[in-house]
Motif scaffolding. Structure first.
Motif, PDB file in Angstrom:
ATOM      1  N   ALA A  68       0.806  -1.214   0.000  1.00  0.00           N
ATOM      2  CA  ALA A  68       0.000   0.000   0.000  1.00  0.00           C
ATOM      3  C   ALA A  68       0.842   1.268   0.000  1.00  0.00           C
ATOM      4  N   ASP A  69       1.972   1.263   0.696  1.00  0.00           N
ATOM      5  CA  ASP A  69       2.716   2.500   0.897  1.00  0.00           C
ATOM      6  C   ASP A  69       4.041   2.591   0.158  1.00  0.00           C
ATOM      7  N   CYS A  70       4.776   1.488  -0.012  1.00  0.00           N
ATOM      8  CA  CYS A  70       6.143   1.560  -0.535  1.00  0.00           C
ATOM      9  C   CYS A  70       6.389   0.542  -1.637  1.00  0.00           C
ATOM     10  N   LEU A  71       5.411   0.315  -2.483  1.00  0.00           N
ATOM     11  CA  LEU A  71       5.538  -0.741  -3.483  1.00  0.00           C
ATOM     12  C   LEU A  71       6.649  -0.457  -4.496  1.00  0.00           C
ATOM     13  N   GLU A  72       6.746   0.762  -4.979  1.00  0.00           N
ATOM     14  CA  GLU A  72       7.753   1.091  -6.010  1.00  0.00           C
ATOM     15  C   GLU A  72       9.176   0.897  -5.467  1.00  0.00           C
ATOM     16  N   CYS A  81      23.213  -3.232  -3.604  1.00  0.00           N
ATOM     17  CA  CYS A  81      21.883  -2.618  -3.594  1.00  0.00           C
ATOM     18  C   CYS A  81      21.682  -1.668  -2.423  1.00  0.00           C
ATOM     19  N   ARG A  82      22.726  -1.037  -1.952  1.00  0.00           N
ATOM     20  CA  ARG A  82      22.582  -0.167  -0.789  1.00  0.00           C
ATOM     21  C   ARG A  82      21.773   1.097  -1.088  1.00  0.00           C
ATOM     22  N   LYS A  83      21.839   1.615  -2.307  1.00  0.00           N
ATOM     23  CA  LYS A  83      21.073   2.824  -2.648  1.00  0.00           C
ATOM     24  C   LYS A  83      19.580   2.525  -2.682  1.00  0.00           C
ATOM     25  N   THR A  84      19.202   1.413  -3.306  1.00  0.00           N
ATOM     26  CA  THR A  84      17.777   1.062  -3.333  1.00  0.00           C
ATOM     27  C   THR A  84      17.300   0.642  -1.941  1.00  0.00           C
ATOM     28  N   GLN A  85      18.190   0.063  -1.150  1.00  0.00           N
ATOM     29  CA  GLN A  85      17.827  -0.273   0.228  1.00  0.00           C
ATOM     30  C   GLN A  85      17.558   0.994   1.018  1.00  0.00           C
ATOM     31  N   ARG A  86      18.380   2.023   0.835  1.00  0.00           N
ATOM     32  CA  ARG A  86      18.195   3.291   1.544  1.00  0.00           C
ATOM     33  C   ARG A  86      16.856   3.920   1.164  1.00  0.00           C
ATOM     34  N   ALA A  87      16.505   3.879  -0.126  1.00  0.00           N
ATOM     35  CA  ALA A  87      15.225   4.445  -0.562  1.00  0.00           C
ATOM     36  C   ALA A  87      14.054   3.680   0.062  1.00  0.00           C
ATOM     37  N   PHE A  88      14.144   2.360   0.087  1.00  0.00           N
ATOM     38  CA  PHE A  88      13.079   1.548   0.682  1.00  0.00           C
ATOM     39  C   PHE A  88      12.997   1.777   2.188  1.00  0.00           C
ATOM     40  N   ASP A  89      14.142   1.857   2.872  1.00  0.00           N
ATOM     41  CA  ASP A  89      14.149   2.104   4.314  1.00  0.00           C
ATOM     42  C   ASP A  89      13.557   3.470   4.653  1.00  0.00           C
ATOM     43  N   ASP A  90      13.881   4.485   3.838  1.00  0.00           N
ATOM     44  CA  ASP A  90      13.319   5.813   4.076  1.00  0.00           C
ATOM     45  C   ASP A  90      11.808   5.810   3.901  1.00  0.00           C
ATOM     46  N   CYS A  91      11.333   5.110   2.881  1.00  0.00           N
ATOM     47  CA  CYS A  91       9.892   5.022   2.654  1.00  0.00           C
ATOM     48  C   CYS A  91       9.203   4.309   3.812  1.00  0.00           C
ATOM     49  N   MET A  92       9.770   3.199   4.269  1.00  0.00           N
ATOM     50  CA  MET A  92       9.170   2.456   5.383  1.00  0.00           C
ATOM     51  C   MET A  92       9.169   3.291   6.661  1.00  0.00           C
ATOM     52  N   THR A 134       9.130   6.714   6.865  1.00  0.00           N
ATOM     53  CA  THR A 134       8.230   7.869   6.798  1.00  0.00           C
ATOM     54  C   THR A 134       6.766   7.464   6.647  1.00  0.00           C
ATOM     55  N   LYS A 135       6.471   6.503   5.796  1.00  0.00           N
ATOM     56  CA  LYS A 135       5.074   6.179   5.508  1.00  0.00           C
ATOM     57  C   LYS A 135       4.484   5.104   6.409  1.00  0.00           C
ATOM     58  N   CYS A 136       5.296   4.141   6.836  1.00  0.00           N
ATOM     59  CA  CYS A 136       4.779   3.031   7.661  1.00  0.00           C
ATOM     60  C   CYS A 136       5.203   3.130   9.114  1.00  0.00           C
TER      61      CYS A 136
END
Length: 179
Positions: free
Chosen positions: A78-82, A103-114, A116-118
């Motif tokens: 619902a919140d961080c699918l992309e 994959c540390r850059k994409t991990q950082r983006a996913f962690d930030d989304c989780m 802030t949003k979750c």
């Protein structure tokens, strides 16, 4: 395993639950959040399995573990699918052994989304290695009867006194080591 007619097996209706049909990389990507979000119910399930030594008694708690994991994946979807898809795709495609290092850059983006949003923060390094005490709400199971409490006579007689042995008649067995 041999099953006799006295053993009660669960029915299909008791075992039926929604399964989590996801790939290895998807589970690896969400593993820290799954572990932290479902920690209490997972510990309860593992305690049940360990104490009762019968998986049939823990089916209900196992369904709760699966439901908790499904809830975490619903929140991610619902919140961080992309961001999650980018991270899982990077783990899948970047190396042959599913290494996180590329994959540390994409991990950082996913962690930030989780975060802030979750409102779920990634557990720090070593979080799952630390010892913790789990306070269970389930009653402690009764101890199984132990036949070891009945008095048993000493099965082995006492050993004879040790006396020094005579030297071997034909010398040591290790004669090739001595020079």
């Amino acid at each position: 395993m041999v099953v006799t007619k006295e053993v009660r097996l669960p029915t299909i209706a008791e075992l039926d639950t929604q399964e989590i049909n996801l790939s290895t990389t998807t589970l690896m990507s969400a593993a820290p959040y799954l572990g932290k979000s479902c920690e209490n119910i997972n510990n309860e399930f593992m305690l049940c399995r360990q104490e009762l030594n019968d998986p049939r008694a823990c089916i209900g708690i196992g369904k709760l573990v699966t439901a908790c994991a499904m809830q975490v994946f619903r929140r991610i979807k619902a919140d961080c699918l992309e961001e999650f898809n980018q991270y899982a795709n990077c783990i899948d495609k970047s190396s042959g052994d599913f290494a996180y290092t590329h994959c540390r850059k994409t991990q950082r983006a996913f962690d930030d989304c989780m975060s802030t949003k979750c409102q779920l923060d990634r557990p720090d390094f070593g979080y799952f290695c630390r010892a913790r005490v789990h306070r269970s709400s389930c009653p402690e199971p009764a101890a199984p009867p132990c036949p070891c409490h009945s008095p048993v006579s000493d099965p082995t007689p006492s050993l004879p006194d040790c006396k020094p042995r005579d030297s071997p008649r034909f010398g040591s067995r290790l004669y090739w080591f001595m020079e």
